[in-house]
Motif scaffolding. Structure first.
Motif, PDB file in Angstrom:
ATOM      1  N   PRO A  14     -24.686  24.189  -9.629  1.00 53.52           N
ATOM      2  CA  PRO A  14     -25.244  24.674 -10.898  1.00 53.52           C
ATOM      3  C   PRO A  14     -24.217  25.302 -11.822  1.00 53.52           C
ATOM      4  CG  PRO A  14     -25.775  26.190  -9.122  1.00 53.52           C
ATOM      5  CD  PRO A  14     -25.133  24.989  -8.482  1.00 53.52           C
ATOM      6  N   PHE A  15     -23.060  25.682 -11.264  1.00 55.14           N
ATOM      7  CA  PHE A  15     -22.047  26.335 -12.096  1.00 55.14           C
ATOM      8  C   PHE A  15     -20.667  25.944 -11.589  1.00 55.14           C
ATOM      9  CE2 PHE A  15     -19.638  29.855 -14.003  1.00 55.14           C
ATOM     10  CZ  PHE A  15     -20.216  29.890 -15.268  1.00 55.14           C
ATOM     11  N   GLY A  16     -19.833  25.412 -12.493  1.00 55.41           N
ATOM     12  CA  GLY A  16     -18.479  25.015 -12.122  1.00 55.41           C
ATOM     13  C   GLY A  16     -17.585  26.217 -11.949  1.00 55.41           C
ATOM     14  N   ALA A  17     -16.671  26.127 -10.997  1.00 58.34           N
ATOM     15  CA  ALA A  17     -15.758  27.246 -10.747  1.00 58.34           C
ATOM     16  C   ALA A  17     -14.473  26.718 -10.158  1.00 58.34           C
ATOM     17  CB  ALA A  17     -16.389  28.265  -9.803  1.00 58.34           C
ATOM     18  N   ALA A  18     -13.402  27.417 -10.412  1.00 57.07           N
ATOM     19  CA  ALA A  18     -12.123  27.199  -9.763  1.00 57.07           C
ATOM     20  C   ALA A  18     -11.254  28.429  -9.916  1.00 57.07           C
ATOM     21  CB  ALA A  18     -11.400  25.980 -10.327  1.00 57.07           C
ATOM     22  N   HIS A  19     -11.628  29.309 -10.851  1.00 60.54           N
ATOM     23  CA  HIS A  19     -11.017  30.620 -10.966  1.00 60.54           C
ATOM     24  C   HIS A  19     -11.930  31.647 -10.308  1.00 60.54           C
ATOM     25  CE1 HIS A  19      -8.119  29.728 -14.557  1.00 60.54           C
ATOM     26  NE2 HIS A  19      -8.014  28.851 -13.580  1.00 60.54           N
ATOM     27  N   SER A  20     -11.352  32.752  -9.937  1.00 62.67           N
ATOM     28  CA  SER A  20     -12.032  33.720  -9.085  1.00 62.67           C
ATOM     29  C   SER A  20     -12.941  34.683  -9.841  1.00 62.67           C
ATOM     30  CB  SER A  20     -10.963  34.519  -8.331  1.00 62.67           C
ATOM     31  OG  SER A  20     -11.517  35.611  -7.664  1.00 62.67           O
ATOM     32  N   ALA A  36     -25.119  34.223  -5.245  1.00 64.66           N
ATOM     33  CA  ALA A  36     -23.671  34.165  -5.460  1.00 64.66           C
ATOM     34  C   ALA A  36     -22.955  34.411  -4.146  1.00 64.66           C
ATOM     35  CB  ALA A  36     -23.241  35.211  -6.486  1.00 64.66           C
ATOM     36  N   VAL A  37     -22.038  33.518  -3.781  1.00 66.94           N
ATOM     37  CA  VAL A  37     -21.227  33.701  -2.576  1.00 66.94           C
ATOM     38  C   VAL A  37     -19.809  34.027  -3.030  1.00 66.94           C
ATOM     39  CG1 VAL A  37     -20.445  32.696  -0.406  1.00 66.94           C
ATOM     40  CG2 VAL A  37     -22.640  31.997  -1.376  1.00 66.94           C
ATOM     41  N   ILE A  38     -19.376  35.257  -2.748  1.00 72.90           N
ATOM     42  CA  ILE A  38     -18.085  35.728  -3.249  1.00 72.90           C
ATOM     43  C   ILE A  38     -17.262  36.299  -2.099  1.00 72.90           C
ATOM     44  CG2 ILE A  38     -19.088  37.980  -3.879  1.00 72.90           C
ATOM     45  CD1 ILE A  38     -17.087  38.019  -6.256  1.00 72.90           C
ATOM     46  N   GLY A  39     -15.995  35.923  -2.048  1.00 72.14           N
ATOM     47  CA  GLY A  39     -15.115  36.414  -0.999  1.00 72.14           C
ATOM     48  C   GLY A  39     -14.620  37.816  -1.274  1.00 72.14           C
ATOM     49  N   ASP A  40     -14.197  38.486  -0.203  1.00 71.99           N
ATOM     50  CA  ASP A  40     -13.725  39.859  -0.383  1.00 71.99           C
ATOM     51  C   ASP A  40     -12.486  39.921  -1.266  1.00 71.99           C
ATOM     52  OD1 ASP A  40     -12.086  38.647   1.434  1.00 71.99           O
ATOM     53  OD2 ASP A  40     -12.331  40.131   3.018  1.00 71.99           O
ATOM     54  N   MET A  90     -13.329  40.240  -4.798  1.00 71.01           N
ATOM     55  CA  MET A  90     -13.867  41.553  -5.165  1.00 71.01           C
ATOM     56  C   MET A  90     -12.776  42.495  -5.664  1.00 71.01           C
ATOM     57  SD  MET A  90     -17.141  41.396  -4.793  1.00 71.01           S
ATOM     58  CE  MET A  90     -17.706  43.099  -4.703  1.00 71.01           C
ATOM     59  N   SER A  91     -11.527  42.051  -5.647  1.00 70.23           N
ATOM     60  CA  SER A  91     -10.465  42.874  -6.226  1.00 70.23           C
ATOM     61  C   SER A  91     -10.436  42.751  -7.753  1.00 70.23           C
ATOM     62  CB  SER A  91      -9.104  42.485  -5.640  1.00 70.23           C
ATOM     63  OG  SER A  91      -8.756  41.152  -5.987  1.00 70.23           O
ATOM     64  N   ALA A  92     -11.195  41.825  -8.299  1.00 69.09           N
ATOM     65  CA  ALA A  92     -11.232  41.636  -9.754  1.00 69.09           C
ATOM     66  C   ALA A  92     -12.334  42.480 -10.373  1.00 69.09           C
ATOM     67  CB  ALA A  92     -11.451  40.163 -10.087  1.00 69.09           C
ATOM     68  N   GLY A  93     -12.010  43.123 -11.462  1.00 73.37           N
ATOM     69  CA  GLY A  93     -12.967  44.010 -12.108  1.00 73.37           C
ATOM     70  C   GLY A  93     -14.219  43.308 -12.599  1.00 73.37           C
ATOM     71  N   MET A  94     -14.119  42.019 -12.903  1.00 70.36           N
ATOM     72  CA  MET A  94     -15.275  41.302 -13.430  1.00 70.36           C
ATOM     73  C   MET A  94     -16.439  41.323 -12.452  1.00 70.36           C
ATOM     74  SD  MET A  94     -15.368  37.397 -14.829  1.00 70.36           S
ATOM     75  CE  MET A  94     -16.881  36.647 -15.431  1.00 70.36           C
ATOM     76  N   TRP A 136     -20.974  29.192  -5.750  1.00 67.54           N
ATOM     77  CA  TRP A 136     -19.804  29.525  -4.937  1.00 67.54           C
ATOM     78  C   TRP A 136     -18.693  30.069  -5.824  1.00 67.54           C
ATOM     79  CZ3 TRP A 136     -20.202  29.086   0.296  1.00 67.54           C
ATOM     80  CH2 TRP A 136     -21.234  28.282   0.794  1.00 67.54           C
ATOM     81  N   ASP A 137     -18.179  31.231  -5.484  1.00 68.23           N
ATOM     82  CA  ASP A 137     -17.054  31.778  -6.240  1.00 68.23           C
ATOM     83  C   ASP A 137     -15.802  30.950  -5.955  1.00 68.23           C
ATOM     84  OD1 ASP A 137     -16.889  34.576  -7.785  1.00 68.23           O
ATOM     85  OD2 ASP A 137     -14.914  34.038  -7.007  1.00 68.23           O
TER      86      ASP A 137
END
Length: 641
Positions: free
Chosen positions: A116-122, A147-151, A154-158, A75-76
């Motif tokens: 499986p992967f920690g996240a809190a930044h986008s 990978a579940v990523i919000g729109d 998607m504004s981030a270049g990464m 989850w992103d």
């Protein structure tokens, strides 16, 4: 297992394995129960609400179709993962969210094998999922990475950097684009669902691959032309041309709340030999809860609330929040200075830039989740004579450190950094704690680094930033409310590199940077009561240091203690370096540094976090007394010898 009235199906689901035993026609009811459970839990604890409500059906469908945890679901950001936590063995602890010793508000590897992967930044999910997928490929393992990523992410270049390198993952990589805000999709309905199901079906993909093989046998030119024509036609019908150009097979858009549409498409994608694949899912933040649907922005992150009415618990009246003091001060200063402008990276309300935007919309720039761009954009503005303020959380500024160094510091450009969430942040935990900014900024030539001790100081420091045109300057301040001091009617420009003594003593000196000043004053009261006359200084500046003041305090007191809301390498390190270079500790001075510990602290109440970190009044007193006892023991030992 927690039993909540009206959740018979959810009561029988402790893990995704249980979920996969249900019949497809039961999943609608399960989703409704899951949504009710999440609303009830967040109503009790507070936390992120709207984003999680928007992915309830998607969460159910993903765990139903894919073989988690063998298949890796990433989850992103992770703030939408509360339904995921409930379905993965954590329902019995869901009412401990964001509390000390409880569940994290984000995904966390140490919390569950289903994270499986920690996240809190986008915007990290696609890169991480690609890593899992390639690892499976290299080790000949069959597992998928989803990978579940919000729109918004998607504004981030990464995200695009990852997609541009994803081709080698093949069908092991699946990206779910959760379109819930930007409305980049055409209308979603029966036709789009039919198209999505058709283009993801094995029959369509089989014919597509057959046509490609036939075209390839005819000629390379015909093959390429046929492939481009097919992709273009499908992109025109479904809107996925951009993703096709990045090497993804695009499927969608699909109604993310319609399980009858969603599950067949995910099953097709799971079983496909085509890849990598991007599935475009359209959802609604706050789905299924009227108050959250009506005001998605107000229900993104919530306090405890009444489930029936949706009314959030209000904090008792108190001092203004630091972010609002900054925003309102900057807006007022900009009334007489049209060079001032404000930049934020998708956090206007979190940084107070929304206050500036209402007064000066033409000079406000929300660049989305693009911190690197924000910093270099600010550098360009500064180079052209503007006075840009880059308002950003401390942890988010970390994402743009190269730009801070290369595009701002080396060129000595007067970019102003307003660094919010400096220090510990309570419920958001380690991922959002501003622990390192003094260290990573004060080490850079040309930088001025300030820390506000209270909201009045923040007003003065904002004015100081405006008037500082000779290089980059930063002011850091914490999350939450100020101390209640009166705000100055007329902001003053502080002398760069000059601190202030707020209490004069003779035996002990406490050198404070930032909002630990209040605890320093409490400690001074206790020490004075013990007969230890105590000086308290608010240094204001981590760089440049007030060397004259520090030199005076270190040479006229028996014990000196520095205290800061920052990791090692900050104020204490700079004071120690000064003292060492000038031989100020050769005469028996006891110099101690208090800073954040060398670990990532878990979420808890802020006062608890600071006590655990040893940055409260009790810790200051203990440090002083321990230093004096050590000194007395050394003197006694010397006398006996």
């Amino acid at each position: 297992m927690v039993n909540v009235s009206g959740t018979p199906l959810l009561d029988g689901v402790d893990t995704p394995e249980d979920l996969r035993r249900l019949k497809p026609e039961q999943l609608r009811q399960l989703s409704d129960e899951l949504r009710a459970e999440m609303i009830s839990a967040v109503g009790t604890t507070g936390g992120h609400l709207g984003s999680g409500l928007g992915v309830v059906e998607l969460t159910v469908a993903l765990h139903y179709v894919f073989d988690t945890p063998g298949d890796k679901l990433i989850w992103d950001v992770g703030h939408q993962a509360y339904p995921h936590k409930i379905l993965t063995g954590r329902r019995d602890r869901i009412r401990t969210l964001r509390q000390g010793g409880g569940l994290s508000g984000f995904t966390k590897r140490s919390e569950s094998k289903y994270d499986p992967f920690g996240a809190a930044h986008s915007s990290t999910s696609i890169s991480a999922a690609l890593g899992f997928a390639i690892a499976n490929k290299l080790n000949n393992k069959p597992g998928k990475a989803i990978a579940v990523i919000g729109d918004g992410a998607m504004s981030a270049g990464m995200a695009y950097e990852a997609m541009n390198n994803a081709e080698g993952a093949g069908n092991r990589l699946i990206v779910i684009l959760n379109d819930n805000d930007m409305s980049i999709a055409p209308p979603v309905g029966g036709l789009s669902a039919y198209l999505a199901r058709m283009v993801s079906s094995s029959e369509y993909l089989g014919l597509r691959n057959l046509a490609k093989k036939l075209a390839a046998k005819i000629s390379h030119r015909v093959h390429n032309a046929a492939q481009k024509a097919e992709e273009y036609a499908r992109g025109m019908a479904t809107g996925g041309t951009l993703f096709e150009e990045l090497g993804f097979y695009y499927v969608g858009p699909i109604d993310g709340h319609n399980l009858e549409h969603l599950i067949p498409v995910l099953e097709n994608v799971r079983d496909s030999e085509q890849g990598p694949i991007l599935v475009h899912v359209v959802t609604k933040k706050g789905k299924g809860y009227g108050p959250a649907e009506a005001a998605a922005d107000k229900y993104h992150g919530v306090q405890k609330f009444d489930v029936v009415s949706g009314v959030q618990a209000k904090a008792p009246p108190g001092p203004p929040q630091y972010q609002n003091v900054f925003g309102e001060t900057l807006a007022k200063l900009a009334e007489t200075d049209d060079r001032i402008c404000a930049i934020t990276a998708a956090m206007p309300s979190g940084t107070g830039v929304d206050k500036f935007a209402r007064a000066h919309p033409e000079r406000t720039f929300d660049v989305g989740i693009a911190e690197q761009h924000a910093v270099t954009f600010a550098a360009g503005l500064a180079a052209q004579g503007m006075r840009p303020f880059c308002a950003i959380y401390s942890t988010f500024l970390q994402r743009a450190y190269d730009q801070v160094v290369h595009d701002v510091a080396i060129q000595n450009l007067p970019v102003r950094f307003a660094i919010d969430r400096a220090g510990l942040v309570g419920a958001d935990g380690a991922t959002h704690a501003g622990s390192f900014d003094v260290t990573y900024l004060a080490t850079l030539p040309n930088f001025v680094v300030m820390a506000a001790a209270d909201e009045a100081e923040l007003v003065h420091m904002t004015k100081t930033c405006v008037e500082h045109d000779s290089g980059p300057i930063a002011v850091r301040y914490p999350r939450g409310n100020g101390t209640g001091v009166a705000l100055p009617e007329v902001p003053q420009v502080l002398e760069i590199g000059k601190g202030r003594v707020v209490r004069e003593g003779k035996s002990v000196a406490i050198l404070s940077l930032g909002t630990r000043l209040a605890e320093a004053l409490k400690a001074a009261d206790t020490l004075d009561a013990k007969g230890l006359s105590t000086t308290v200084a608010d240094l204001r500046f981590a760089k440049p240091l007030d060397e004259a003041l520090i030199r005076r305090l270190l040479t006229s007191h028996e014990v000196a203690v520095t205290i800061e809301e920052n990791s090692v390498g900050g104020l204490g390190a700079h004071v120690l370096t000064l003292a060492s270079d000038e031989g100020l500790i050769d005469g028996g001075l006891k110099l101690r540094t208090l800073r954040l510990p060398d670990k990532f602290q878990d979420h808890a109440a802020p006062d608890t976090q600071y006590a655990e970190a040893g940055l409260d009044a009790a810790a200051i007193v203990e440090t002083v007394l321990k230093a004096l006892r050590h000194n007395s023991a050394g003197i006694e030992a010397g006398a006996r010898a």
